[in-house]
Design a protein around this motif. Structure first.
Motif, PDB file in Angstrom:
ATOM      1  N   UNK A 132       1.909   3.348   5.116  1.00  0.00           N
ATOM      2  CA  UNK A 132       1.017   4.441   4.714  1.00  0.00           C
ATOM      3  C   UNK A 132       0.643   4.337   3.236  1.00  0.00           C
ATOM      4  N   UNK A 133       1.618   4.028   2.390  1.00  0.00           N
ATOM      5  CA  UNK A 133       1.341   3.858   0.957  1.00  0.00           C
ATOM      6  C   UNK A 133       0.363   2.707   0.754  1.00  0.00           C
ATOM      7  N   UNK A 134       0.577   1.603   1.471  1.00  0.00           N
ATOM      8  CA  UNK A 134      -0.325   0.461   1.350  1.00  0.00           C
ATOM      9  C   UNK A 134      -1.743   0.831   1.763  1.00  0.00           C
ATOM     10  N   UNK A 135      -1.887   1.577   2.844  1.00  0.00           N
ATOM     11  CA  UNK A 135      -3.216   1.987   3.298  1.00  0.00           C
ATOM     12  C   UNK A 135      -3.893   2.908   2.287  1.00  0.00           C
ATOM     13  N   UNK A 136      -3.114   3.800   1.686  1.00  0.00           N
ATOM     14  CA  UNK A 136      -3.674   4.697   0.663  1.00  0.00           C
ATOM     15  C   UNK A 136      -4.141   3.886  -0.541  1.00  0.00           C
ATOM     16  N   UNK A 137      -3.313   2.947  -0.988  1.00  0.00           N
ATOM     17  CA  UNK A 137      -3.694   2.113  -2.130  1.00  0.00           C
ATOM     18  C   UNK A 137      -4.935   1.275  -1.809  1.00  0.00           C
ATOM     19  N   UNK A 138      -5.007   0.746  -0.602  1.00  0.00           N
ATOM     20  CA  UNK A 138      -6.185  -0.035  -0.207  1.00  0.00           C
ATOM     21  C   UNK A 138      -7.435   0.830  -0.145  1.00  0.00           C
ATOM     22  N   UNK A 139      -7.291   2.088   0.268  1.00  0.00           N
ATOM     23  CA  UNK A 139      -8.468   2.962   0.341  1.00  0.00           C
ATOM     24  C   UNK A 139      -9.020   3.270  -1.043  1.00  0.00           C
ATOM     25  N   UNK A 140      -8.150   3.218  -2.058  1.00  0.00           N
ATOM     26  CA  UNK A 140      -8.597   3.401  -3.440  1.00  0.00           C
ATOM     27  C   UNK A 140      -8.863   2.072  -4.138  1.00  0.00           C
ATOM     28  N   UNK A 141      -8.911   0.995  -3.348  1.00  0.00           N
ATOM     29  CA  UNK A 141      -9.205  -0.360  -3.855  1.00  0.00           C
ATOM     30  C   UNK A 141      -8.176  -0.838  -4.881  1.00  0.00           C
ATOM     31  N   UNK A 142      -6.926  -0.421  -4.715  1.00  0.00           N
ATOM     32  CA  UNK A 142      -5.850  -0.856  -5.605  1.00  0.00           C
ATOM     33  C   UNK A 142      -5.085  -1.966  -4.897  1.00  0.00           C
TER      34      UNK A 142
END
Length: 186
Positions: free
Chosen positions: A37-47
């Motif tokens: 979930x953390x990875x998906x959140x970071x990817x959604x913010x292009x991090x």
């Protein structure tokens, strides 16, 4: 009255009860789920964190917790001298094992965290359901047999339970794809 007790199995059962390996695998599955979930959140913010290290760490933790899950099932099989599907508790734990097995294979092929997400989601849910049955008391008692032969009963129930696990993985992935397609219709 004289009882024929296998001391080695008794020691193994006591060790399994003291270790409570399925609680460890539950915590590890939860950790992997949170990491995804953390990875998906970071990817959604292009991090991007150093070439997506989070999915690799999550995969290693999922693999280790799957091995712990496997160890717990194998020790129950050795203690009881039968497949791990004779009680409702064992069946639920075994379906969780199948979900993780299929999901790890999917993740190994796709490498997009979908397999890990589906596997840990199913694994966590089924572990929590199994905990309810474990808290009811003895989980080593056998259910009433439907088939006359222990061999055919074991083959039948193991095959059906394997099918439950694969069906749950398929259903969870289908729901995720439907959710993704409804979000991306903008």
């Amino acid at each position: 009255i004289k009882y024929d007790v296998n001391i080695n199995k008794l020691i193994l059962e006591r060790a399994q009860n003291n270790i409570n390996i399925f609680k460890y695998s539950l915590v590890a599955y939860l950790l992997v789920f949170i990491l995804i979930l953390i990875n998906w959140i970071l990817e959604s913010f292009k991090i991007k964190i150093s070439s997506s290290i989070i999915p690799k760490v999550a995969f290693v933790i999922a693999l280790l917790s799957f091995f712990a899950h496997t160890y717990g099932i194998i020790t129950r099989m050795i203690i009881m001298e039968r497949p791990p599907v004779s009680t409702l508790y064992e069946s639920i734990i075994f379906v969780g094992f199948i979900i993780m097995l299929i999901s790890l294979i999917i993740e190994w092929i796709r490498k997009d965290t979908l397999g890990l997400f589906v596997g840990t989601l199913g694994g966590v849910i089924l572990h929590f359901i199994a905990l309810k049955y474990a808290n009811d008391g003895d989980t080593l008692g056998v259910l009433v047999a439907v088939l006359n032969s222990n061999f055919w009963l074991s083959i039948h129930v193991t095959t059906i339970t394997f099918g439950y696990g694969v069906s749950l993985v398929t259903g969870l992935m289908a729901h995720l794809f439907l959710l993704q397609s409804s979000i991306n219709t903008d």
